[in-house]
Write an enzyme that holds these catalytic residues in place. Structure first.
Site, PDB file in Angstrom:
ATOM      1  N   GLU A  38       0.786  -1.022  -0.045  1.00  0.00           N
ATOM      2  CA  GLU A  38       0.108  -0.018   0.027  1.00  0.00           C
ATOM      3  C   GLU A  38       1.048   1.295   0.114  1.00  0.00           C
ATOM      4  O   GLU A  38       0.657   2.381   0.655  1.00  0.00           O
ATOM      5  CB  GLU A  38      -0.939   0.023   1.271  1.00  0.00           C
ATOM      6  CG  GLU A  38      -1.844  -1.156   1.140  1.00  0.00           C
ATOM      7  CD  GLU A  38      -3.103  -0.842   2.317  1.00  0.00           C
ATOM      8  OE1 GLU A  38      -4.254  -0.979   1.979  1.00  0.00           O
ATOM      9  OE2 GLU A  38      -2.768  -0.492   3.306  1.00  0.00           O
ATOM     10  N   CYS A  80     -11.013   2.462   6.123  1.00  0.00           N
ATOM     11  CA  CYS A  80     -10.421   3.978   6.242  1.00  0.00           C
ATOM     12  C   CYS A  80     -10.747   4.906   5.568  1.00  0.00           C
ATOM     13  O   CYS A  80     -11.007   6.091   5.995  1.00  0.00           O
ATOM     14  CB  CYS A  80      -8.625   3.790   6.455  1.00  0.00           C
ATOM     15  SG  CYS A  80      -8.189   3.014   4.812  1.00  0.00           S
TER      16      CYS A  80
END
Lengths: 643, 643
Positions: A314, A408
Site C-alpha cells: 500500500e 479507512c
C-alpha cells in the site's frame, strides 16, 4: 514571526480555522453539501450496521458476532470528527444529537486507567501494548484524539477532550523514555499529529513532548519492534513486509531522505514531524521534512496527487515507478499528502506546497467518493483497461464500492471534505494569504482589524476570482494571492485598476492601505495544457495528460465509440473547453480531435507492422479525473499516447 | 494421409525425430554447444548439490536436511531427458555413464507396486494420491515418463522405459473410471502428453487411453478437487487461488475456449489435448485446441512468444493484458507454447503454428538462459526500469540467477535446446516440410527414397537459405519451404533458376522429380520492421517494437547514455543493421537515430507542459531480446514510444 522560544519558531503562517471560513456553492460547496447530506449519514449508517459503534458498549463476548476489530475505533472517530467539523459550519440539531450520543458511548468505554480501545478491552485484554507494530492501538488513539479536538471546537464541550487528555496521559505513563516505560511507538503513525492537535486545543505542552518522543524514537536501535516481537515469542523477521521501511522505522526519522513504505503511514508521520518541527523550532527535523517532501513530490507522486503506487505494501517502491493501471494511490494517502502539504505551507509560506495540496484536493482526493457521496474508491488507478471492469479485474476496484472491510477511506474523505475551509486562508505577519480559490468567505484578524474576504469564483472551471475586502476600518496589510504553478500569466485589478503586485514565492503581494469594500479581481489564464511526465517515468513515456488549471482530465469509455486506449492525442489538434451544466453535476469538458489507431485488419493478428491500416480521426471528450466512474463502468485513460 | 481408423486420423505431418537431424553451428548450433558444455553439466551439479538426485536413495529421515520436495523428481527427470536428447546427437561417454547411474538410482526408487516418488515415499507416505490438486505427484510422474522415453531412444535400453510403463499401469489402477478407482486428474498437467509419448514408444495403446481419461475427466462435476479436499478435511474453497481456472479445471476441456490460469499448466494440457485429438481422431477435442490456440496467440501472447502476464497466478488475466515491466512470461511457459504449437503444426500443416513456434524459439525461450549457459531467467519482462535493478526491484529478477528454489526453468530450457532438431522438419504425404531454417541436415524417408536435406544458412541473421537435396535415386515429392508470416517477399531458385512455387498455408511448395544434388536457394527479404500491437493492448499503445525476421529487438541501457525509457523512435528515422562479430557471441544489431526527450529543465518538477525543452537526437543500438541481460545490468525496453 521570527524565531522565538515560545515554540512557534518555525511557523510563518497560521491557517484560518474551519469556523472562520464559509464555502458557498461551486466545486467545493457542492462537495460539502453532498458530504453533509449523503456521505456523513452513510458512514454513520455503515459504522452502526457493521457493529463499529456498538463496539463501544464493550458487551462483546467470545463466540458472538461482530468482534471488535483492531481498527474499528478509528473509523468511528473519523466519523465523529467529520460530523463535528460539519456542525462547526452547518449547525444541524439532529446530527448534533447523534454526535453527542456517540461521544457519550465512546467516553463510557474509557477504562479507569484512561485506556480506551474496544478491541483490546473486550477481545484481547491481555495483549494491550504487546504489538505496537501491527495492532493499530496508538493509531486508534490518535484518531480518537483528533475527533475529541474537533468535537471540542464544534461544541465547546470539554467532555471528550478531557477524556482523551486522560488517555494521552495514560499513554505517556506507559510509553516513553522514563524508567519502567516501554520505548515503543506506533507501527501505523497518526498519534503524532493528533497529540499536537491535543496540545494546541488543551494548551498542555506535555502532549507536544509526547508527540516529539514518538517522532524521535522511531527507527532507533536496538529496534523496538524486534524487541517487542521477541517478547511475544515471535521471530522479529517473520512478518509480512520483512522490512521496517513499511513503517518508516528503518532509521531515525531525522536521518531519512527517502519516502518509503506504506503511503498513509508515511505522510501521517511526516505531518507529525512537520508539526513538531514547527512548534519546537527544530530546524534539523524540518530539514528532514523538506528532503522527504522533495522525494515525494519530485519522484513519487501521480499527476493526480495520488501517492503510493503499489498494492503490495500500500505504498512506495522506487523513484519514478508510477504505473497507471496498477496504481494503488489510496484515497487516504492523497488525503495524508494534503495534511503534509498544508503543514509545510504554514511553515514556509511557499506556494509550491499549495500547488501540491491543490493538485491532490482537485484530483486524487475527490476521485475517492462518487458524485452522489454514497460510493467510494479505496484505490485510484489512472488507467483501467477495457476488459478489466469485469471478472478479469486485478486487485483494484474499477467501480466505487458502498463500503470496505478496511474502511479507512470513506470516513477519511468525509472529514477531509468537512474540513476544507481550513485550507483556504492563512494569516501571516501583516498579511492575509489566499491559498485556494473557493467561493465563500474568510474572517481574519490582522493589525487589530477584522478582515472579511469574500470570494466570488467558478474556480476551478475558470480562472476569474473576485475578492471583496470587508473591514471594520482602514488597515494596512498585504493581501497574498496565490499564483498557481500551472499558471503562466494573469491579470490583477484593484478597484478596477490594473496593478502589478510583487511576486513572492508563488503569491502575488498587494500591499496597501485597504478600505472596506475594496475589490480585487484576479484572472488566471487557464488554457488546456498537455502535460508530460519526467523522462524517468517509464509508464508515461511519449504520453501526454490533459490538465486545465489544477484539474487533471481523463477519457472515459462511455464518451467514446472506440477503446479509449487506442486513442492518441495529435500534437497539433485543437482542444476546446465547454462547461456542460448537465454533465456530472456541471463540469468543464475538453473536446477535440483524437487519432484512433486502425481497428481493422487485425483479424487473426496480435502484432503487425506499423503503418498497416490508417489511423482515423475521432472526437474525444475529456472529463475531470475526479469525476470518473460516475457513469457506466468502463475503460479509463489519463495518459494518452501522442500522434 | 487422410482419415483412417488407425488412430492417426488427424495428424497430417510427422516430425523428423532428434536422431534424424543435425544442427551445425549458427544461432542454434551455438546454443546447443553451450547447452552441452555448460547448461546440462550445471543443471546436474545443482540437482546434486541441492539433494535432488540423492533423494532417490530414499534415505531421508525426519529431522534431516534436504527433505525431498514434491517437485524435485521432475527436475531430475528433465535433466535426464536433456542429457539423453543430447547424447542422441552428440555421443559423450562420460555423460552417458552419468545418465546411466542416475537412471539406475531413479529406477531403484520404484516401489514394489510400481509407484515412484521420492517425497511421498519418504516424507508423507500416508498422503499418496490425497491431494492431486496441489501436490505435483502426477506432474513428477509425467516428467519421469518423458525422461524414460528419451533415455530409451538415446540408448535403446528398455530399463527405465519399462519401469515407467509399470508406474503408468499402477497409476491407471488407482485413477480412472473403473470401480474402486479415484476419478482424479492432476492439478499440474504434464502426464497427459507424457503418457502419449509413452504410448508411442512402447506401442501400448492403454497409455493413450489413460491420457485421454486425464484429459476428459478434467473439470467435470461434481468437482474432484473439491471432493478430494473434503476427504482431507479441508474446505474446498480455502486454497490460494480460489478458482479452478488456475488448473484449467473450471469446466470440461472440450467446452473451453479461453486460455486461463497458470500458463505452463495450460499449454502442457493443450499439448496433451492436441496429442489425444490427433491420435484418436477426436475432432471435437481438436476444435477446442483450435479455439484455445486462437485465444492464446491472438489475445494473450507477448511479441516475444512469452505467455502468462501475471505473477499472481503465474499465468493469464484478461485478453490483451500484456504489461511489459511486470510481465511474468515464465521461461517454461514459452517452452510449453512451443510444445503446443509443434503439435498443432503436425495436425494442420499450417505455417501459422510454425510462426508462433519460431517466435518463442527465437525470443522468449532463449532469453531464459545466459549466453554462457550458466544463469537463468525464470521471469522474462519486456521492460526493466532504470531504478529497478537494485534494491527497489519488484518481484521479478532483473538479472539471471544461477538457480531457483523452484527450479523448473533451467532443466526445461536444457531439454528444449537439446531437442531442437525435432522442430525443424516434418514428413507429410509425398512431401518434406522445412519449418525452421537451421544450418545442418535432416534425414527423411519419402516415396521409398532416403532424402537428406542439408541447409546452409545464417538465419536468423539473414534470410538466405541454401538447401542441398541428397537422394539415393531420383524421386518425386514436394519440398515445402516455410515462408514466415513476417516475410513480405522472397525469391526462390532451384539449381540457379528462378521458380515460382505454389503458396500453401504458409509454405511454398516445389513439387518436382528431384535428383541427387539438386540445389534450392530461398531468399527471404528481412528488413527491419517497426511492429505495432493490437489497439486493445493498452501497454503498447502508441509504441513500436523493432523486429527483423523472427527476432524481436530491445534497447539495453549499457548501449546508451540516456535512460532507454526516455528514447522514442522517430517515425522517419532510418535504421541500419550490422552484424557484429564481437558482440554477444556474434549478432546482428539495429542502429539508427532515436529521439531522447528533453532531460533538462526538470529540476524540482515531476510534470510540466509538453514542449518545454527540446528532444534531442541520440544514436540507438538495438540488440536481440533473447540476448539481453548478458552485460552490465540495467534498464531494458522492447516497446518504444514513437516520436
Amino acid at each position: 514571526m521570527g524565531r522565538s522560544s515560545t515554540g512557534r519558531a518555525l511557523r510563518r503562517l497560521k491557517p484560518l480555522d474551519v469556523e472562520a471560513v464559509t464555502i458557498d456553492g461551486g466545486f467545493w460547496g457542492e462537495r460539502q453539501r453532498i458530504n453533509r447530506q449523503a456521505t456523513i449519514p452513510i458512514v454513520y449508517r455503515r459504522c452502526r450496521q457493521t457493529g463499529r459503534i456498538d463496539a463501544f458498549r464493550l458487551d462483546w463476548r467470545p463466540g458472538r458476532r461482530r468482534q471488535p476489530h483492531i481498527f474499528w475505533d478509528s473509523d468511528v472517530a473519523k466519523w465523529v470528527e467529520a460530523a463535528a467539523l460539519s456542525l462547526t459550519t452547518h449547525p444541524d440539531r439532529r446530527l448534533a444529537g447523534l454526535v453527542d450520543r456517540v461521544v457519550d458511548l465512546i467516553v463510557s468505554a474509557q477504562q479507569p486507567d484512561g485506556y480506551l480501545n474496544t478491541h483490546f478491552t473486550v477481545v484481547e485484554p491481555e495483549k494491550r501494548w504487546c504489538n505496537l507494530r501491527d495492532q493499530h492501538e496508538l493509531y486508534c488513539a490518535g484518531h480518537l484524539m483528533e475527533a475529541a479536538v474537533a468535537h471540542f471546537r464544534a461544541t465547546g464541550s470539554r467532555r471528550f477532550l478531557d477524556a482523551m487528555a486522560r488517555y494521552a496521559d495514560y499513554i505517556g505513563s506507559v510509553l516513553g523514555r522514563g524508567r519502567g516505560k516501554k520505548r515503543g511507538y506506533p507501527g501505523h503513525e497518526e498519534i503524532e499529529l493528533a497529540l499536537v492537535k491535543l496540545s494546541e486545543a488543551t494548551g498542555a505542552n506535555r502532549f507536544l513532548r509526547l508527540a516529539k518522543y514518538f517522532v524521535d524514537e522511531r527507527g532507533r536501535g536496538p529496534h523496538y519492534f524486534d524487541k517487542e516481537a521477541r517478547a511475544r515469542g515471535d521471530d522479529p523477521h517473520d512478518y509480512r513486509h520483512r522490512t521496517h521501511e513499511v513503517f518508516q522505522a528503518h532509521r531515525p526519522v531525522r536521518e531519512q531522505s527517502k519516502v518509503v513504505g506504506h503511503a498513509v503511514r508515511a505522510f501521517y508521520l511526516y505531518s507529525g514531524m512537520a508539526d513538531v518541527a514547527a512548534l519546537t523550532g527544530d530546524t534539523e527535523l524540518l530539514a528532514a521534512c523538506r528532503r522527504l517532501w522533495r522525494d515525494a513530490t519530485e519522484r513519487k507522486m501521480y499527476i493526480t496527487g495520488g501517492v503510493g503506487p503499489s498494492a503490495h505494501n500500500e505504498g512506495f517502491t522506487r523513484p519514478y515507478d508510477l504505473p497507471n493501471e496498477t496504481a494503488y494511490a489510496e484515497t487516504c494517502a492523497a488525503i495524508a499528502l494534503v495534511f503534509f502539504a498544508h503543514r509545510m505551507l504554514q511553515i514556509e509560506a511557499d506556494g509550491k506546497y499549495a500547488d501540491v495540496m491543490e493538485r491532490a484536493l482537485c484530483n486524487g482526493v475527490p476521485s475517492g467518493v462518487s458524485l452522489d457521496g454514497e460510493r467510494f474508491f479505496y484505490v485510484n488507478p489512472l488507467a483501467v483497461a477495457a476488459g478489466a471492469t469485469g471478472a478479469g479485474a486485478r486487485h483494484q476496484a474499477t467501480s466505487r464500492q458502498p463500503w470496505f472491510g478496511t474502511a479507512c477511506c470513506p470516513p477519511n474523505i468525509a472529514r477531509l471534505i468537512a474540513s476544507l475551509g481550513q485550507y483556504v486562508y492563512s494569516v501571516g505577519k501583516a498579511a492575509v494569504y489566499v491559498h485556494l480559490y473557493v467561493a465563500g468567505s474568510g474572517q481574519a484578524e490582522i493589525a487589530g482589524r477584522k478582515v472579511l474576504l469574500t470570494q466570488q469564483t467558478n474556480y476551478p472551471w475558470d480562472g476569474c476570482v473576485h475578492i471583496r475586502v470587508g473591514l471594520d476600518g482602514p488597515a494596512t496589510f498585504s493581501l497574498m494571492l496565490r499564483v498557481p504553478g500551472w499558471c503562466k500569466s494573469y491579470t490583477l485589478l484593484v478597484n478596477g485598476k490594473r496593478v502589478a503586485g510583487r511576486s513572492v514565492k508563488g503569491y502575488v503581494r498587494i500591499r496597501r492601505r485597504w478600505q472596506d469594500g475594496d475589490r480585487v479581481e484576479l484572472s488566471l489564464a487557464m488554457p488546456v495544457e498537455r502535460m508530460a511526465a519526467h523522462p524517468a517515468v517509464g509508464a508515461d513515456a511519449g504520453r501526454a495528460a490533459l490538465q486545465r488549471g489544477p484539474v487533471v482530465y481523463c477519457l472515459e469509455q462511455c464518451d467514446h465509440d472506440v477503446d479509449v486506449h487506442s486513442i492518441a492525442l495529435p500534437k497539433q489538434a485543437k482542444l476546446h473547453t465547454r462547461f456542460d451544466r448537465e454533465l456530472l453535476g456541471g463540469t468543464t469538458v475538453i473536446e477535440g480531435e483524437g487519432s484512433a489507431c486502425a481497428a481493422t485488419g487485425w483479424k487473426g493478428r496480435l502484432y503487425r507492422p506499423v503503418g498497416e491500416g490508417r489511423a482515423r480521426r475521432v472526437r474525444i471528450r475529456a472529463v475531470p479525473y475526479c469525476l470518473w466512474g460516475n457513469r457506466k463502468p468502463g475503460a479509463l485513460a489519463v495518459w494518452l499516447p501522442q500522434a
